[in-house]
Design a protein around this motif. Structure first.
Motif, short mmCIF file in Angstrom:
data_model
loop_
_atom_site.label_atom_id
_atom_site.label_comp_id
_atom_site.label_asym_id
_atom_site.label_seq_id
_atom_site.Cartn_x
_atom_site.Cartn_y
_atom_site.Cartn_z
N MET A 103 52.25 -40.13 29.90
CA MET A 103 52.45 -40.91 31.28
C MET A 103 53.81 -41.89 30.76
N VAL A 104 54.70 -42.02 31.50
CA VAL A 104 55.79 -42.74 31.59
C VAL A 104 55.64 -44.29 31.63
N LEU A 105 55.94 -45.05 30.61
CA LEU A 105 55.79 -46.24 30.60
C LEU A 105 56.93 -46.83 30.86
N LEU A 106 58.19 -46.49 30.41
CA LEU A 106 59.46 -47.38 30.69
C LEU A 106 60.58 -46.26 30.67
N ASP A 107 61.36 -46.58 31.62
CA ASP A 107 62.48 -45.56 32.00
C ASP A 107 63.67 -46.42 32.40
N GLY A 114 55.37 -44.14 35.40
CA GLY A 114 53.95 -44.01 36.01
C GLY A 114 53.93 -42.30 36.24
N GLN A 115 54.86 -41.55 36.08
CA GLN A 115 54.86 -40.13 36.37
C GLN A 115 54.38 -39.41 34.94
N TRP A 120 56.62 -31.68 29.90
CA TRP A 120 57.91 -31.39 29.35
C TRP A 120 57.86 -31.25 28.08
N ASN A 121 58.64 -30.15 27.43
CA ASN A 121 58.59 -30.01 25.86
C ASN A 121 58.91 -30.99 24.87
#
Length: 479
Positions: A103-107, A114-115, A120-121
């Motif tokens: 789960m994405v914590l920081l972008d 949140g995604q 993804w590899n």
């Protein structure tokens, strides 16, 4: 098609194919090479960030820390750098962090928080303890929109608690790829051009060398004098030596055959006279008759000796391809020497000699041959000048050369004979005796003039005959 052109076409084909395959191979390696270098940099960056972000990911405070603001500020930076002549005014890295579940914590773009990126590899493989990387198109129909992603594990006591991924669009690398490809094409084209120029020069040199050998062979076949082309080493030198050897062998054979025929023909008359006089001397005759026939034998023997000597001199000159001892010779000195040699004959005939050549007039050539040529001219003039007649020697310097003139008072030369005066064995009857000479003197003079790059002219002028020699004041012939 000429050999030089064929050689150049084969050489150009070889250079062209070699250049094409080398350039094509290198061009194919440029793009992967740039991407591999960039991927290696992304790996280093991702692992550095993994260590920097480890504590915040472990404590679960990544979203509430100062990192979102830092990454946002990073994305808005304008480096203003110039790399290999290309400007760089924005940063192109995208950085995002996922937890142990993907789960994405920081972008850094703020779009994927949140995604679920566990599929993804770059995330999937890294969470499994493998090297995680992928290249994905942002637009499916546009190959140029692919983006490289490289993940690095965030570890706590050996356990993977998250993944940090650094991404870079391949389009940001394209200007450097294009620049490298363009420079390579220019350099490659320049090298191919230089190669073709070298090939053209080599073909031209080979063609010129072969044409010189061809011209030499043609001149030899036509009986003209020509300089043997000289080359340093290699097959051309061997070919030149072989052609010269062939010329020597063929000319020697033909020369001997020709002179055997001419000598046989010319010896018939004096030999017949000697034999006839000898047969008559065997009979009874008065002392006065014996003396007359003995005198005939003596004169005919002298004629034979003169014929043989002049044939030998002419043969030596005709066989030579150039001068051996070239120097600047005072023309007046040569004239004085030949006049001194004939002084007894000149005085007995009461001839008037005028020599107006100054010591400053010098010609370039071989003194011995020039002296012999002038001696033949004087001897020929004495044969036709009546007792008490005049001889005049003069010379003028003009246009880098010397025009030498010998005038002798005599009857005009018949028009039919003028074109044949320097022809071998052609001679006119002498006024004093009615007999002809060997017919080799003027032919010898003409051969000497050819060796010196000059010319011989004979013509009628008011009051007599004038011979003109055109000579040089500097060397015009190869040694």
């Amino acid at each position: 098609m000429r050999l030089g052109i064929r050689f150049f076409l084969v050489y150009a084909l070889f250079i062209g194919l070699t250049g094409y395959f080398v350039l094509n191979t290198v061009m194919k390696e440029i793009r992967p090479g740039v991407r591999q270098s960039t991927e290696e940099t992304l790996v280093d960056t991702a692992n550095l960030l993994a260590e920097v972000l480890r504590k915040d990911v472990k404590d679960g405070t990544l979203g509430q820390s100062h990192w979102p603001e830092l990454l946002k500020a990073y994305g808005s930076r304008q480096p203003g750098a110039t790399i290999w002549g290309l400007p760089k005014n924005q940063v192109n890295h995208r950085i995002y962090v996922t937890d142990a579940k993907g789960m994405v914590l920081l972008d850094s773009t703020g779009e994927a928080v949140g995604q679920d990126y566990s599929k993804w590899n770059d995330v999937y493989l890294t969470l499994r303890g493998e090297y995680g990387a992928r290249s994905t198109r942002s637009e499916l129909d546009d190959p140029a929109s692919s983006v490289m992603h490289v993940g690095a594990p965030i570890r706590d006591n050996g356990q993977i608690i998250g993944v940090v991924t650094v991404a870079k669009p391949n389009s940001s690398l394209q200007p450097y790829v294009d620049r490298t490809e363009n420079r390579l094409l220019w350099y490659g084209a320049g090298l191919v051009g230089l190669g073709l120029l070298f090939g053209a020069l080599l073909s031209w040199w080979l063609s010129v060398a072969l044409r010189r050998l061809t011209a030499y062979a043609q001149a030899v076949s036509e009986g003209r004098r020509a300089e043997l082309p000289h080359y340093r080493g290699g097959e051309l030198e061997q070919l030149s030596t072989a052609v010269e050897h062939m010329r020597t062998q063929l000319e020697g054979k033909a020369y001997v055959e020709r002179y055997v025929h001419t000598l046989t023909h010319e010896l018939k008359s004096p030999l017949a006279a000697i034999r006839g006089a000898a047969e008559l001397l065997q009979g009874d005759m008065s002392h006065a008759q014996q003396q007359r026939f003995v005198s005939n034998i003596d004169s005919e023997s002298a004629r034979l000796q003169q014929l043989i000597e002049r044939l030998l001199n002419l043969a030596q000159v005709e066989q030579r391809q150039g001068l051996e001892d070239q120097t600047r010779v005072p023309l007046a000195t040569l004239v004085d020497e030949v006049l001194q040699a004939q002084c007894a004959r000149i005085e007995s005939a009461g001839l008037q000699v005028e020599q107006s050549i100054t010591e400053e007039v010098r010609v370039f050539g071989e003194p011995f041959l020039l002296r012999q040529a002038l001696g033949n001219l004087l001897e020929n003039a004495l044969d036709f000048t009546p007792p008490g007649g005049a001889l005049r020697f003069s010379a003028q310097v003009c246009d880098g050369g010397v025009v030498f003139s010998l005038f002798n008072q005599a009857e005009p030369i018949p028009e039919y004979a003028l074109p044949r005066l320097s022809e071998r064995f052609y001679s006119l009857p002498r006024p004093s005796s009615g007999r002809k000479s060997t017919g080799l003197g003027l032919n010898f003079v003409e051969e000497v003039m050819k060796l010196h790059g000059g010319s011989l002219q004979i013509g009628n002028v008011p009051g007599g005959v004038q011979v003109v020699l055109h000579l040089h004041t500097v060397s015009t012939l190869p040694t």
